[in-house]
Design a protein around this motif. Structure first.
Motif, PDB file in Angstrom:
ATOM      1  N   UNK A 162       1.039  -1.102   0.097  1.00 48.77           N
ATOM      2  CA  UNK A 162      -0.132  -0.403   0.161  1.00 48.77           C
ATOM      3  C   UNK A 162       0.868   1.235  -0.179  1.00 48.77           C
ATOM      4  N   UNK A 163       2.518   1.286   0.529  1.00 46.29           N
ATOM      5  CA  UNK A 163       2.708   2.982   0.412  1.00 46.29           C
ATOM      6  C   UNK A 163       4.133   2.478  -0.431  1.00 46.29           C
ATOM      7  N   UNK A 164       3.975   1.471  -1.703  1.00 45.70           N
ATOM      8  CA  UNK A 164       4.606   2.067  -2.942  1.00 45.70           C
ATOM      9  C   UNK A 164       4.437   2.781  -3.505  1.00 45.70           C
ATOM     10  N   UNK A 165       5.197   4.495  -3.894  1.00 51.87           N
ATOM     11  CA  UNK A 165       5.039   5.206  -4.749  1.00 51.87           C
ATOM     12  C   UNK A 165       4.128   6.101  -3.855  1.00 51.87           C
ATOM     13  N   UNK A 166       4.358   5.858  -3.041  1.00 55.33           N
ATOM     14  CA  UNK A 166       3.564   7.147  -1.197  1.00 55.33           C
ATOM     15  C   UNK A 166       4.673   6.874  -0.383  1.00 55.33           C
ATOM     16  N   UNK A 167       4.360   8.697  -0.325  1.00 57.96           N
ATOM     17  CA  UNK A 167       5.315   9.335   0.561  1.00 57.96           C
ATOM     18  C   UNK A 167       3.403   9.578   2.105  1.00 57.96           C
ATOM     19  N   UNK A 168       3.191   8.513   2.872  1.00 58.17           N
ATOM     20  CA  UNK A 168       2.537   8.496   3.598  1.00 58.17           C
ATOM     21  C   UNK A 168       2.645   9.440   5.069  1.00 58.17           C
ATOM     22  N   UNK A 169       1.924  10.317   5.266  1.00 56.37           N
ATOM     23  CA  UNK A 169       1.839   9.926   6.788  1.00 56.37           C
ATOM     24  C   UNK A 169       0.372  10.278   7.808  1.00 56.37           C
ATOM     25  N   UNK A 170       0.126   9.016   8.193  1.00 58.77           N
ATOM     26  CA  UNK A 170      -0.164   9.396   9.449  1.00 58.77           C
ATOM     27  C   UNK A 170      -1.042   9.598  10.512  1.00 58.77           C
ATOM     28  N   UNK A 171      -2.103  10.177  10.623  1.00 55.44           N
ATOM     29  CA  UNK A 171      -2.115  10.858  11.189  1.00 55.44           C
ATOM     30  C   UNK A 171      -4.357  10.927  12.887  1.00 55.44           C
ATOM     31  N   UNK A 172      -3.571  11.026  13.979  1.00 56.96           N
ATOM     32  CA  UNK A 172      -4.909  10.800  14.728  1.00 56.96           C
ATOM     33  C   UNK A 172      -5.737  11.646  14.226  1.00 56.96           C
ATOM     34  N   UNK A 173      -7.393  11.852  13.984  1.00 55.42           N
ATOM     35  CA  UNK A 173      -7.657  12.795  13.851  1.00 55.42           C
ATOM     36  C   UNK A 173      -8.607  13.011  15.064  1.00 55.42           C
ATOM     37  N   UNK A 174      -8.046  13.117  16.169  1.00 59.36           N
ATOM     38  CA  UNK A 174      -8.948  12.790  17.681  1.00 59.36           C
ATOM     39  C   UNK A 174      -8.181  13.029  18.515  1.00 59.36           C
ATOM     40  N   UNK A 175      -7.926  13.278  19.932  1.00 61.75           N
ATOM     41  CA  UNK A 175      -7.594  12.320  20.864  1.00 61.75           C
ATOM     42  C   UNK A 175      -7.527  11.697  21.569  1.00 61.75           C
ATOM     43  N   UNK A 176      -7.401  11.092  22.430  1.00 57.92           N
ATOM     44  CA  UNK A 176      -7.162  10.158  23.312  1.00 57.92           C
ATOM     45  C   UNK A 176      -8.739  10.126  23.874  1.00 57.92           C
TER      46      UNK A 176
END
Length: 344
Positions: A162-176
């Motif tokens: 899934x990460x091939x040819x992509x520069x992925x940054x995953x960020x949480x959309x909410x706090x805990x």
């Protein structure tokens, strides 16, 4: 069966479809010459020649000076294939019907009921990754993810491909949430990054805060920067919960639970509790993505299934932007479309 073949061996599925269409046209129009058949199917004669030879060697067609015809064995195989293909096409038709009913862009329906079988939830996770792979372009992408048990399964389905040819940054959309660590958005974002070869950014803030505290926290440099990434995400990925299940997970007091019952809350996502008409009847002050911001995010994918969540899905989807994709299961789709009767 064809859905399984398409998932496990897409190349085999495409070959099966190609030979099915060849047999269908020969059975319908035979005897027919190769050139005429190629023209009707839109194949090159070179491609058709190799396929025809395989079908002849299998005893499914016969070739004479008059052209090609199906043998009795070929007719029987074609009829079996037609039944299978018909089921597959009906499944795709139901996805379209569900999307039209919910007034959203696209639906993916996974066979089964995730209430009864954890493997169906796993299948939904894999289906969600296929949707993300289709939607996200190559290059830089910011993916905002929510928490919950369903999102855990999506994270587990993530892989390096899934990460091939992509520069992925995953960020949480909410706090805990103040609940089990492994289903919090921070952990899910980190898991997705690790499995796909991407990166992640944490949001070190509680999800629910008083309004005065919210203003202060939102101005903290690190929190502010993460929230800006969330607001400008390429895609947001979340699940939809049943109202009272989510209220109990959040430890809401008895007075709030009574209020939710009085107002007929059936669904929750993004800290919003909605009634069957999609009206917000209670909203939490929260750190993270607000539902009102989703319309500006290019891609929105919701993942939720199970018969018990059908009312929640149907209600909450009334609040989402029209470009939303939904990944669900057959049990939820049955309930939404036909009141629990089998899909027709």
């Amino acid at each position: 069966m064809l859905s399984v073949i398409e998932k496990v061996a897409p190349d085999i599925f495409q070959t099966l479809k190609r030979r099915y269409h060849i047999l269908k046209q020969i059975e319908k129009s035979g005897p027919i010459g190769r050139r005429s058949l190629a023209g009707r199917l839109g194949f090159t004669e070179r491609v058709l020649r190799s396929e025809v030879e395989i079908l002849r060697d299998q005893g499914l067609i016969k070739i004479s000076s008059a052209g090609m015809e199906c043998t009795s064995a070929g007719i029987e195989i074609f009829r079996q294939l037609e039944r299978m293909m018909g089921q597959h096409v009906r499944s795709k038709d139901q996805e379209t019907r569900l999307a039209n009913t919910l007034k959203i862009s696209h639906c993916i329906i996974v066979p089964g009921n995730s209430d009864d079988d954890i493997r169906i939830l796993e299948d939904m996770g894999h289906a969600a990754i296929k949707a993300l792979d289709f939607l996200l372009p190559e290059g830089k992408n910011v993916v905002a993810v929510m928490g919950g048990t369903t999102m855990v399964e999506v994270a587990h389905a993530m892989d390096e491909k899934f990460g091939e040819n992509r520069q992925l940054l995953f960020v949480p959309a909410r706090g805990g949430l103040g609940e089990s660590v492994d289903i919090q958005a921070n952990v899910i974002a980190e898991t997705m990054a690790r499995k796909s070869g991407g990166k992640s950014r944490a949001l070190y803030a509680p999800e629910h805060v008083r309004s005065d505290t919210y203003s202060l926290l939102s101005e903290e440099p690190e929190i502010k920067e993460t929230l800006q990434l969330v607001e400008n995400a390429s895609l947001v990925l979340y699940s939809i919960g049943s109202a009272f299940e989510m209220a109990e997970r959040r430890g809401m007091d008895e007075e709030t639970l009574r209020l939710l019952k009085e107002k007929n809350a059936v669904a929750e996502a993004f800290g919003e509790f909605v009634n069957p008409n999609g009206e917000i009847v209670y909203k939490l002050s929260r750190i993270g993505l607000q539902s009102s911001q989703m319309g500006r995010i290019p891609h929105v994918v919701a993942v939720a299934g199970g018969k018990r969540k059908a009312k929640a899905i149907e209600a909450y989807v009334k609040t989402v932007p029209p470009h939303t994709w939904l990944v669900t299961d057959e049990a939820a789709a049955n309930e939404i479309l036909n009141g629990g009767n089998p899909l027709k």
